[in-house]
Scaffold this active site. Structure first.
Site, short mmCIF file in Angstrom:
data_model
loop_
_atom_site.label_atom_id
_atom_site.label_comp_id
_atom_site.label_asym_id
_atom_site.label_seq_id
_atom_site.Cartn_x
_atom_site.Cartn_y
_atom_site.Cartn_z
N THR A 30 0.84 -1.21 0.00
CA THR A 30 0.00 0.00 0.00
C THR A 30 0.87 1.25 0.00
O THR A 30 0.54 2.24 -0.66
CB THR A 30 -0.95 0.00 1.21
OG1 THR A 30 -1.62 -1.26 1.29
CG2 THR A 30 -2.02 1.08 1.05
N GLY A 84 1.55 1.52 5.96
CA GLY A 84 0.48 0.54 5.86
C GLY A 84 0.36 -0.25 7.15
O GLY A 84 0.99 0.08 8.16
N GLU A 105 10.09 1.26 11.07
CA GLU A 105 8.76 1.86 10.91
C GLU A 105 8.32 2.53 12.20
O GLU A 105 7.83 3.66 12.20
CB GLU A 105 7.75 0.79 10.50
CG GLU A 105 7.92 0.28 9.08
CD GLU A 105 7.05 -0.92 8.78
OE1 GLU A 105 6.83 -1.19 7.58
OE2 GLU A 105 6.59 -1.59 9.72
#
EC number: 5.3.1.6
Length: 224
Positions: A30, A84, A105
């Protein structure tokens, strides 16, 4: 042209990007769609931004698309992070790390002034746990760490790539922990983090500012 839910969510996320922003770039399919949309807007509007990528895969794609990249050595603050998820619940808690970039992340998402998650509708669930929780661990003694993880009632699997052990961008291993259903995600995250050898878990608590979810072409904006 018919767009996928991932593309619809990505197109909406690009609307939040402003000129001069430092963008935290997550990873996954995504986020890849987001990068395509961002590159198109940069070409069309001559938008000036820089990105800090969470994974080598995102770094490669952003470079191919002509998106300028930077590091925390230059910018310690991130205006907006786009990422995502593997699962998202009603509290906007996440399980992430299916791609193996959960530590980077989380570092980017935590320092971002605004953290936006983009996802297809199938990622929206009532209770976390249907997707195994990735836990990044130190390679040394990983078998002992895995045994301690199992004491929390999960089935564990050391992540592999064909015949080889998967190695994260930080040169660590990942143990996927299947809890089936997680009643208290915050307590579980805290407990797992106390295990010596555990670097980080893929449970993201109280971090998301906004979630953009596209389900069968219908767009939903979720906020706390």
């Amino acid at each position: 042209m018919e767009y996928s839910d991932k593309q619809i969510a990505a197109q909406e996320a690009v609307r939040y990007i402003k000129d001069g922003m430092v963008i935290g770039i997550g990873s996954g399919s995504t986020v890849n769609e987001f990068l395509y949309c961002l590159a198109a807007r940069m070409r069309k509007e001559r938008l000036q931004v820089v990105g800090i990528p969470a994974s080598k895969k995102s770094e490669r794609l952003a470079t191919e698309l002509g998106i300028p990249l930077t590091t925390f050595a230059t910018y310690q603050n991130v205006d907006i992070a786009i990422d995502g998820t593997d699962e998202i619940d009603d509290q906007l808690y996440l399980v992430k790390g299916g791609g193996g970039s959960l530590v980077r992340e989380k570092m980017i998402d935590l320092v971002a002034e605004t953290f936006i998650v983009i996802a297809s509708g199938k990622k929206k669930i009532k209770k976390l746990g249907s997707f195994p929780v990735p836990v990044e661990v130190v390679p040394f003694g990983w078998q002992a760490t895995e045994q301690r993880l199992q004491q929390f009632g999960c089935q564990t699997n050391l992540r592999m790539v064909e015949e080889d052990i998967f190695v994260s961008d930080n040169q660590n291993y990942i143990i996927d922990c299947d809890f089936k259903e997680i009643d208290d995600a915050e307590a579980l995250h805290r407990s797992l983090k106390q295990i010596v050898g555990v670097i980080e878990t893929g449970i993201f608590i109280n971090m998301v500012d906004k979630a953009i979810v596209a389900d069968n072409g219908e767009l939903s904006i979720l906020e706390k």
